[in-house]
Motif scaffolding. Structure first.
Motif, PDB file in Angstrom:
ATOM      1  N   GLU A  31       0.830  -1.200   0.000  1.00  0.00           N
ATOM      2  CA  GLU A  31       0.000   0.000   0.000  1.00  0.00           C
ATOM      3  C   GLU A  31       0.867   1.252   0.000  1.00  0.00           C
ATOM      4  OE1 GLU A  31      -3.879   1.982   2.259  1.00  0.00           O
ATOM      5  OE2 GLU A  31      -2.915   0.183   3.084  1.00  0.00           O
ATOM      6  N   LEU A  32       0.475   2.217  -0.822  1.00  0.00           N
ATOM      7  CA  LEU A  32       1.163   3.499  -0.865  1.00  0.00           C
ATOM      8  C   LEU A  32       0.582   4.430   0.192  1.00  0.00           C
ATOM      9  CD1 LEU A  32       1.306   4.172  -4.727  1.00  0.00           C
ATOM     10  CD2 LEU A  32       3.174   3.417  -3.266  1.00  0.00           C
ATOM     11  N   SER A  33       1.422   4.950   1.037  1.00  0.00           N
ATOM     12  CA  SER A  33       1.052   5.966   2.039  1.00  0.00           C
ATOM     13  C   SER A  33      -0.263   5.645   2.739  1.00  0.00           C
ATOM     14  CB  SER A  33       0.965   7.334   1.358  1.00  0.00           C
ATOM     15  OG  SER A  33       2.177   7.655   0.720  1.00  0.00           O
ATOM     16  N   PRO A  34      -0.332   4.543   3.479  1.00  0.00           N
ATOM     17  CA  PRO A  34      -1.591   4.142   4.118  1.00  0.00           C
ATOM     18  C   PRO A  34      -2.096   5.129   5.166  1.00  0.00           C
ATOM     19  CG  PRO A  34       0.241   2.809   4.927  1.00  0.00           C
ATOM     20  CD  PRO A  34       0.768   3.605   3.769  1.00  0.00           C
ATOM     21  N   ASP A  35      -1.218   5.978   5.680  1.00  0.00           N
ATOM     22  CA  ASP A  35      -1.625   6.903   6.749  1.00  0.00           C
ATOM     23  C   ASP A  35      -2.023   8.275   6.228  1.00  0.00           C
ATOM     24  OD1 ASP A  35      -1.042   4.921   8.643  1.00  0.00           O
ATOM     25  OD2 ASP A  35       1.072   5.527   8.710  1.00  0.00           O
ATOM     26  N   GLN A  36      -2.075   8.451   4.912  1.00  0.00           N
ATOM     27  CA  GLN A  36      -2.398   9.751   4.341  1.00  0.00           C
ATOM     28  C   GLN A  36      -3.691   9.684   3.541  1.00  0.00           C
ATOM     29  OE1 GLN A  36       1.338  10.471   2.254  1.00  0.00           O
ATOM     30  NE2 GLN A  36       1.935  11.959   3.806  1.00  0.00           N
ATOM     31  N   SER A  37      -4.338  10.846   3.409  1.00  0.00           N
ATOM     32  CA  SER A  37      -5.578  10.936   2.627  1.00  0.00           C
ATOM     33  C   SER A  37      -5.203  11.257   1.186  1.00  0.00           C
ATOM     34  CB  SER A  37      -6.493  12.023   3.205  1.00  0.00           C
ATOM     35  OG  SER A  37      -6.843  11.719   4.540  1.00  0.00           O
ATOM     36  N   ILE A  38      -5.206  10.239   0.336  1.00  0.00           N
ATOM     37  CA  ILE A  38      -4.732  10.393  -1.040  1.00  0.00           C
ATOM     38  C   ILE A  38      -5.919  10.706  -1.959  1.00  0.00           C
ATOM     39  CG2 ILE A  38      -3.508   9.305  -2.940  1.00  0.00           C
ATOM     40  CD1 ILE A  38      -2.150   7.481  -0.975  1.00  0.00           C
ATOM     41  N   ILE A  39      -5.765  11.744  -2.765  1.00  0.00           N
ATOM     42  CA  ILE A  39      -6.772  12.105  -3.755  1.00  0.00           C
ATOM     43  C   ILE A  39      -6.427  11.509  -5.109  1.00  0.00           C
ATOM     44  CG2 ILE A  39      -7.883  14.048  -4.943  1.00  0.00           C
ATOM     45  CD1 ILE A  39      -7.301  15.732  -2.446  1.00  0.00           C
ATOM     46  N   ASN A  40      -5.139  11.489  -5.445  1.00  0.00           N
ATOM     47  CA  ASN A  40      -4.727  10.955  -6.739  1.00  0.00           C
ATOM     48  C   ASN A  40      -3.248  10.609  -6.670  1.00  0.00           C
ATOM     49  OD1 ASN A  40      -4.770  10.153  -9.393  1.00  0.00           O
ATOM     50  ND2 ASN A  40      -5.001  12.205 -10.255  1.00  0.00           N
ATOM     51  N   VAL A  41      -2.834   9.638  -7.485  1.00  0.00           N
ATOM     52  CA  VAL A  41      -1.426   9.301  -7.649  1.00  0.00           C
ATOM     53  C   VAL A  41      -1.164   9.089  -9.131  1.00  0.00           C
ATOM     54  CG1 VAL A  41       0.466   7.736  -7.100  1.00  0.00           C
ATOM     55  CG2 VAL A  41      -1.292   8.166  -5.390  1.00  0.00           C
ATOM     56  N   LEU A  42      -0.165   9.785  -9.660  1.00  0.00           N
ATOM     57  CA  LEU A  42       0.280   9.579 -11.030  1.00  0.00           C
ATOM     58  C   LEU A  42       1.735   9.120 -11.007  1.00  0.00           C
ATOM     59  CD1 LEU A  42      -1.251  12.672 -12.871  1.00  0.00           C
ATOM     60  CD2 LEU A  42      -2.184  10.371 -12.668  1.00  0.00           C
ATOM     61  N   PHE A  43       2.179   8.497 -12.105  1.00  0.00           N
ATOM     62  CA  PHE A  43       3.501   7.887 -12.138  1.00  0.00           C
ATOM     63  C   PHE A  43       4.218   8.240 -13.435  1.00  0.00           C
ATOM     64  CE2 PHE A  43       0.717   5.246  -9.627  1.00  0.00           C
ATOM     65  CZ  PHE A  43       1.471   4.850  -8.535  1.00  0.00           C
ATOM     66  N   ASP A  44       5.550   8.308 -13.356  1.00  0.00           N
ATOM     67  CA  ASP A  44       6.371   8.147 -14.547  1.00  0.00           C
ATOM     68  C   ASP A  44       7.186   6.872 -14.318  1.00  0.00           C
ATOM     69  OD1 ASP A  44       8.499   8.867 -12.878  1.00  0.00           O
ATOM     70  OD2 ASP A  44       8.586  10.926 -13.631  1.00  0.00           O
ATOM     71  N   ARG A  45       8.236   6.683 -15.068  1.00  0.00           N
ATOM     72  CA  ARG A  45       8.959   5.410 -14.950  1.00  0.00           C
ATOM     73  C   ARG A  45       9.642   5.218 -13.594  1.00  0.00           C
ATOM     74  NH1 ARG A  45       9.449   2.421 -19.377  1.00  0.00           N
ATOM     75  NH2 ARG A  45       8.836   3.335 -21.370  1.00  0.00           N
ATOM     76  N   ASP A  46       9.947   6.315 -12.924  1.00  0.00           N
ATOM     77  CA  ASP A  46      10.755   6.211 -11.710  1.00  0.00           C
ATOM     78  C   ASP A  46      10.081   6.740 -10.452  1.00  0.00           C
ATOM     79  OD1 ASP A  46      13.089   5.233 -13.159  1.00  0.00           O
ATOM     80  OD2 ASP A  46      13.245   7.282 -13.946  1.00  0.00           O
ATOM     81  N   PHE A  47       9.061   7.595 -10.604  1.00  0.00           N
ATOM     82  CA  PHE A  47       8.516   8.283  -9.439  1.00  0.00           C
ATOM     83  C   PHE A  47       6.992   8.186  -9.375  1.00  0.00           C
ATOM     84  CE2 PHE A  47      12.550  10.395 -10.303  1.00  0.00           C
ATOM     85  CZ  PHE A  47      13.133  10.440  -9.045  1.00  0.00           C
ATOM     86  N   ALA A  48       6.506   8.314  -8.139  1.00  0.00           N
ATOM     87  CA  ALA A  48       5.072   8.466  -7.888  1.00  0.00           C
ATOM     88  C   ALA A  48       4.826   9.901  -7.433  1.00  0.00           C
ATOM     89  CB  ALA A  48       4.606   7.482  -6.816  1.00  0.00           C
ATOM     90  N   TYR A  49       3.783  10.514  -7.986  1.00  0.00           N
ATOM     91  CA  TYR A  49       3.401  11.873  -7.618  1.00  0.00           C
ATOM     92  C   TYR A  49       2.045  11.800  -6.933  1.00  0.00           C
ATOM     93  CZ  TYR A  49       7.039  13.112 -10.982  1.00  0.00           C
ATOM     94  OH  TYR A  49       8.229  13.217 -11.656  1.00  0.00           O
ATOM     95  N   GLN A  50       2.056  12.007  -5.625  1.00  0.00           N
ATOM     96  CA  GLN A  50       0.841  11.837  -4.837  1.00  0.00           C
ATOM     97  C   GLN A  50       0.208  13.194  -4.518  1.00  0.00           C
ATOM     98  OE1 GLN A  50       1.240   9.135  -1.463  1.00  0.00           O
ATOM     99  NE2 GLN A  50       3.187   8.405  -2.277  1.00  0.00           N
ATOM    100  N   LEU A  51      -1.082  13.299  -4.810  1.00  0.00           N
ATOM    101  CA  LEU A  51      -1.860  14.463  -4.400  1.00  0.00           C
ATOM    102  C   LEU A  51      -2.601  14.074  -3.136  1.00  0.00           C
ATOM    103  CD1 LEU A  51      -3.104  17.269  -4.753  1.00  0.00           C
ATOM    104  CD2 LEU A  51      -4.753  16.270  -6.346  1.00  0.00           C
ATOM    105  N   ILE A  52      -2.263  14.707  -2.026  1.00  0.00           N
ATOM    106  CA  ILE A  52      -2.844  14.326  -0.744  1.00  0.00           C
ATOM    107  C   ILE A  52      -3.500  15.531  -0.079  1.00  0.00           C
ATOM    108  CG2 ILE A  52      -1.093  12.534  -0.429  1.00  0.00           C
ATOM    109  CD1 ILE A  52       0.137  14.365   1.742  1.00  0.00           C
TER     110      ILE A  52
END
Length: 722
Positions: A301-322
């Motif tokens: 699970e990605l960031s289970p302790d945060q309120s995530i609105i969206n997550v986008l990815f490129d080849r190396d990184f995750a960009y989380q909108l929280i």
């Protein structure tokens, strides 16, 4: 002259009188006691649409309103004017989908009523048609609507999500770009707006709802399946099923989707919890997800302790909108699968971060403050403000399928209350924003005639509520202007700036359009949404009442000329405002409205609303539903004229919900104002341009009849400007 107008008025109302009589329906004795709360439901039987008495009553109400609307000659005038406006904007289009060096867009042609999917290489090209919805329909009378498209990684196929004849049940078709035709396969009952392709372009994941005998269980058993091209849907393999696999748990009302990330070896599972804006995200190796049964998948699970609105990815990184503390939104960048190594790219407290789109190690961001969008590009520690041609609402297409995007440029939509929607392209090499030819925007003379006022109104508790007021230049605040006041206030969705030329016939008659940005929406971010849901839902309609009183006190209108308009979940705010202060309004139009939340258990998608409004099986939350239920709170009063609309194929707000409200309203109202129920043939809203204009004409004619009925020119259908 006054005598002539009065005679015309009497003749007119004598002729329509036969269409506005009450259509009687016997009341039942249905009484429930739920968690100690007595619940009277005299029209419960209307939920049974197979009952001949129910069907007859609904049909009679529908015939009544059709005859009435036909008799309102101004309606035909509206239709003719809207048809003329259609020629002034022949092409509409969506924000393009970029896949490597290929770009695709959905374009709507108002002359034919068809949609096209086009492709183009250069950002400023108008595009070449690949296929049209006319290639999909089985006969000339059928209508088809494309909801979204997703090209395969190698650009050999396009997965097309759409629905036929206004149905709410999505289907997936596959277009073969080499042959220029559709493959035989049709995937039915899908919830996927983006079927997610595997790297080999020969298969895709999709999410499918169950179709049980009991329609109230539709969203109780949602599955993710894998479809391989050239095979029958019956052979599609189940990848996720809440009853079969314990490694990734989800429950009824949740919507899981699977997507292969740009690294081609990792799968992301996102789980939407009903209509909540917060999602859960997990990742796992693609090889383990595709292995033979029974699968052994370890989901992280990605960031289970945060309120995530969206997550986008490129080849190396995750960009989380929280969302942090329900008032601050942040973008966090972290190496894929290593959230502990994250950095904050942007933190916003004055407004909120609305949408993201990833490009080559950076991210484009729509930042909204006081309802107005800014477009930023953030890469590492650099932040660039993208130039926009005017202030309004930016429309980003989050690349949900995460195609292989080349370059750093970006397409986006932009519109304002007095500026037409256009598709723009930002060229980073020149640092310029250019209007594309994908959706032509001509020299619009209408916008120069409009006045847009943005004001803040103090609600009952002192909180300032944004109110947008739009009208034609030269209008006087004489207290007699017909006003349509709109509100929604749910799911964190905003009433965003958008200019629609089809509203001009209303403005040309001296009409005002006002938008109340009430709590429950997203105009001020996540906290604005939280302040208008569940236990705090009353803020939505109390904000609306405050905006209504402002319009009256400032002389824009008066109770005899003020109308309310809302659709879908906006029915709660509209309905409760009418219940609390019916004397403030002369008329209301509720379109496909949500009006009986205490009966979520009887709705085909009721379970997905629990997160927003409350769980009827929870003693405390059932109390929230009772407090916000417009049907439940109808009592003997003098109510304004009401027109409700419904869709025969609507699975989100079924016909029985506005029907029950109409029946009870007719039974308890103490005056002779009309209660109308108009049932259209489609689903939840309008997908066909012709039907849209007809329904808009219905609404305009009803409001004009009610809000300015003593004007002889209106009674005769005259379209002159007053």
């Amino acid at each position: 002259m006054k005598n002539i107008i009065w005679i015309l008025f009497l003749v007119y109302h004598t002729s329509v009188g036969q269409y506005i009589r009450k259509v009687s329906l016997p009341q039942g004795l249905e009484v429930d006691t739920i968690f100690g709360i007595q619940y009277n439901d005299p029209f419960r039987e209307l939920e049974n649409l197979d009952n001949p008495i129910t069907r007859t009553w609904i049909d009679q109400k529908n015939q009544q309103v059709q005859q009435l609307l036909t008799h309102l000659t101004v309606r035909q005038t509206f239709i003719e004017e809207l048809e003329q406006l259609k020629d002034s904007s022949p092409v509409r289009a969506s924000v393009p989908v970029v896949n490597g060096t290929y770009t695709y867009a959905i374009r709507y042609l108002s002359e034919t009523g068809a949609q096209q999917v086009i492709s183009f290489r250069h950002p400023l090209d108008s595009g070449t048609m690949l296929f049209s919805t006319q290639d999909i329909v089985e006969n000339d009378s059928s209508q088809y609507t494309i909801e979204s498209i997703n090209p395969s990684p190698d650009n050999k196929y396009i997965a097309v999500c759409g629905f036929a004849d206004g149905s709410d049940e999505m289907e997936i078709r596959v277009f073969d770009l080499k042959s220029g035709s559709f493959t035989p396969e049709v995937i039915n009952a899908s919830l996927s707006y983006y079927p997610y392709w595997l790297p080999n372009s020969q298969a895709f994941f999709y999410t499918q709802l169950s179709i049980p005998d009991d329609s109230t269980d539709w969203f109780d058993h949602v599955r993710v399946k894998l479809h391989r091209l050239g095979t029958l849907q019956e052979t599609d393999r189940v990848i996720l099923d809440q009853d079969r696999f314990e490694d990734l748990s989800y429950q009824g009302g949740d919507f899981p989707t699977l997507q292969v990330l740009p690294d081609s070896v990792t799968v992301r599972c996102s789980i939407a919890h009903g209509y909540s804006q917060y999602l859960s995200y997990h990742i796992a190796p693609l090889s383990s997800v595709l292995q033979s049964e029974p699968p052994t998948v370890v989901w992280k699970e990605l960031s289970p302790d945060q309120s995530i609105i969206n997550v986008l990815f490129d080849r190396d990184f995750a960009y989380q909108l929280i969302s942090d503390n329900d008032s601050v939104t942040q973008i966090i960048k972290a190496p894929l699968g290593q959230p502990d190594s994250s950095v904050i790219l942007l933190s916003e407290s004055e407004g909120y971060i609305s949408e993201l789109e990833v490009r080559e190690g950076g991210v484009y961001v729509e930042l909204v403050r006081n309802g107005i969008s800014q477009l930023l590009y953030i890469k590492d520690d650099q932040e660039l403000n993208i130039p926009l041609p005017f202030q309004g609402d930016v429309d980003l297409l989050s690349e949900a399928y995460q195609a292989k995007i080349s370059g750093q440029g970006i397409y986006f939509g932009l519109s304002g209350w007095d500026q037409e929607y256009g598709i723009y392209y930002y060229d980073p090499a020149e640092n310029k924003t250019k209007l594309t030819a994908i959706r032509p925007v001509g020299d619009n003379p209408y916008s120069k005639d409009l006045v847009v006022e943005e004001v803040m109104v103090a609600s009952y508790d002192g909180v300032l509520v944004p109110l947008t007021i739009i009208y034609k230049k030269g209008l006087k605040r004489n207290g007699r202007n017909p006003v349509i006041l709109e509100a929604y206030g749910a799911y964190g969705l905003s009433l965003e700036p958008y200019f629609d030329a089809d509203l001009l016939p209303w403005f040309n008659r001296g009409g005002i359009l006002a938008k109340a940005h009430v709590r429950g929406g997203g105009e001020k971010g996540t906290s604005w949404h939280s302040q208008g849901r569940k236990a705090q839902k009353q803020n939505s309609w109390k904000d609306l009442l405050a905006c209504s009183e402002y319009l009256i006190k400032q002389g824009y209108t008066s109770p005899g000329h003020l109308g309310l308009n809302g659709n879908s979940a906006g029915g709660i705010a509209i309905g409760m405002a009418l219940n609390e202060q019916p004397d403030l309004f002369k008329a209301a139009v509720l379109e496909y409205p949500f009006l009986n939340p205490t009966r979520l258990v009887a709705s085909s998608d009721g379970i997905v609303h629990y997160e927003e409004f409350g769980n009827p099986e929870d003693s405390i939350e059932f109390g929230y539903l009772c407090q916000m239920d417009p049907y439940l709170h109808l009592t003997e009063k003098n109510y304004p004229a009401i027109m409700l609309t419904a869709g025969e194929k609507d699975t989100r707000v079924e016909v029985w919900e506005p029907a029950k409200y109409a029946a009870k309203m007719e039974a308890v109202r103490l005056n002779d104002a009309v209660t109308l129920l108009r049932v259209y043939s489609g689903g939840h809203g309008v997908v066909d341009e012709t039907a849209y204009r007809q329904q808009l004409a219905d609404k305009f004619a009803f409001f004009l009849w009610q809000l300015q009925s003593t004007d002889s020119r209106i009674l005769q259908g005259n379209s002159s400007n007053h």
